[in-house]
Design a protein around this motif. Structure first.
Motif, PDB file in Angstrom:
ATOM      1  N   PHE A  42       6.313 -15.616  54.900  1.00 22.08           N
ATOM      2  CA  PHE A  42       7.227 -14.525  55.234  1.00 22.08           C
ATOM      3  C   PHE A  42       8.675 -14.927  54.954  1.00 22.08           C
ATOM      4  CE2 PHE A  42       9.851 -11.939  57.998  1.00 22.08           C
ATOM      5  CZ  PHE A  42       9.293 -10.677  57.857  1.00 22.08           C
ATOM      6  N   LEU A 157       4.063  -9.240  52.932  1.00 26.20           N
ATOM      7  CA  LEU A 157       4.675  -8.438  53.992  1.00 26.20           C
ATOM      8  C   LEU A 157       6.198  -8.457  53.882  1.00 26.20           C
ATOM      9  CD1 LEU A 157       4.544  -6.767  56.565  1.00 26.20           C
ATOM     10  CD2 LEU A 157       4.419  -8.896  57.880  1.00 26.20           C
ATOM     11  N   ALA A 158       6.767  -9.636  53.679  1.00 34.55           N
ATOM     12  CA  ALA A 158       8.222  -9.738  53.548  1.00 34.55           C
ATOM     13  C   ALA A 158       8.705  -8.976  52.320  1.00 34.55           C
ATOM     14  CB  ALA A 158       8.638 -11.204  53.459  1.00 34.55           C
ATOM     15  N   GLY A 160       7.319  -6.334  50.956  1.00 34.54           N
ATOM     16  CA  GLY A 160       7.266  -4.909  51.273  1.00 34.54           C
ATOM     17  C   GLY A 160       8.437  -4.482  52.138  1.00 34.54           C
ATOM     18  N   LEU A 161       8.804  -5.299  53.115  1.00 32.96           N
ATOM     19  CA  LEU A 161       9.932  -4.962  53.990  1.00 32.96           C
ATOM     20  C   LEU A 161      11.250  -4.961  53.216  1.00 32.96           C
ATOM     21  CD1 LEU A 161       8.973  -6.937  57.233  1.00 32.96           C
ATOM     22  CD2 LEU A 161       8.859  -4.461  56.841  1.00 32.96           C
ATOM     23  N   HIS A 163      11.514  -4.154  50.059  1.00 26.21           N
ATOM     24  CA  HIS A 163      11.496  -2.890  49.314  1.00 26.21           C
ATOM     25  C   HIS A 163      11.909  -1.731  50.215  1.00 26.21           C
ATOM     26  CE1 HIS A 163       9.975  -4.770  45.824  1.00 26.21           C
ATOM     27  NE2 HIS A 163       8.696  -4.794  46.127  1.00 26.21           N
ATOM     28  N   VAL A 164      11.381  -1.714  51.433  1.00 22.00           N
ATOM     29  CA  VAL A 164      11.725  -0.647  52.382  1.00 22.00           C
ATOM     30  C   VAL A 164      13.222  -0.682  52.698  1.00 22.00           C
ATOM     31  CG1 VAL A 164      11.411   0.165  54.750  1.00 22.00           C
ATOM     32  CG2 VAL A 164       9.425  -0.497  53.396  1.00 22.00           C
ATOM     33  N   ALA A 165      13.768  -1.882  52.876  1.00 20.16           N
ATOM     34  CA  ALA A 165      15.209  -2.002  53.134  1.00 20.16           C
ATOM     35  C   ALA A 165      16.008  -1.420  51.974  1.00 20.16           C
ATOM     36  CB  ALA A 165      15.581  -3.467  53.354  1.00 20.16           C
TER      37      ALA A 165
END
Length: 202
Positions: A42, A157-158, A160-161, A163-165
């Motif tokens: 992560f 997971l990191a 994806g986060l 990308h969301v940010a």
């Protein structure tokens, strides 16, 4: 648009970008016993500014391009990155990986800065190519990782986060002054990519 409304989204984007850039050095004190596990995976995308900026830029560009790319790009990047990781683990010869990663930061930042509304197939192809380089760099490290499965899960997971940010930052396009703000941030990302490229070229 009024001049007064412009700086607000710009300041928010720059502040958020500064926070994610500081995340790497701040978390460099992870206990060595965690090396190779979920938390190490992560942490990994957050520890390298080149990888971090590219992943955030994918989200920003996807938000700027709108549907279907706001969904497609953040899905394609980690999917193809896994393929690149497999190539890295297998030791398949590749062009200089650090140059490819630097170019991804430069070109994705440039696409945002110049508000390039690329056709779907071009945007998907570019992001997929960049994802191979990013995946390869991390895949080459995986054989020496103590728990590659847990590491990979944390890494995905990191990613994806991040990308969301980037998508959340890109959504400021719809606010007054938001497009100017995201284009300025894109220019800053591209300029950082030039620096990475300078360091990557022998």
């Amino acid at each position: 648009m009024s001049f007064r409304s412009g700086p607000s989204p710009l300041l928010k984007i720059i502040a958020a970008l500064a926070l994610v850039l500081l995340a790497g050095p701040a978390s460099a004190h992870l206990d060595e016993s965690l090396t190779g596990g979920f938390l190490a995976g992560f942490h990994h995308p957050l520890s390298g500014p080149d990888h971090l900026l590219a992943m955030v830029a994918v989200g920003i560009w996807g938000a700027f391009l709108g549907r279907p790319l706001v969904v497609l790009l953040p899905v394609i990047f980690p999917t193809v990155m896994a393929f690149g990781g497999a190539l890295g683990m297998a030791g398949v010869p590749m062009p200089p990986v650090e140059i490819g990663i630097a170019l991804s930061v430069l070109l994705l930042g440039g696409a945002i800065a110049f508000a390039w509304r690329a056709p779907v197939w071009i945007a998907v192809t570019l992001v997929a190519i960049f994802a191979i380089f990013h995946g390869y760099a991390h895949g080459a490290e995986l054989p020496s990782i103590a728990d590659p499965i847990a590491f990979s899960l944390g890494f995905v997971l990191a990613t994806g986060l991040l990308h969301v940010a980037g998508i959340l930052l890109g959504l400021l396009n719809d606010r007054p002054g938001g497009e100017i703000a995201t284009r300025v941030v894109g220019g800053l990302i591209a300029a950082t990519g030039v620096y990475f490229l300078y360091r990557a070229i022998p």
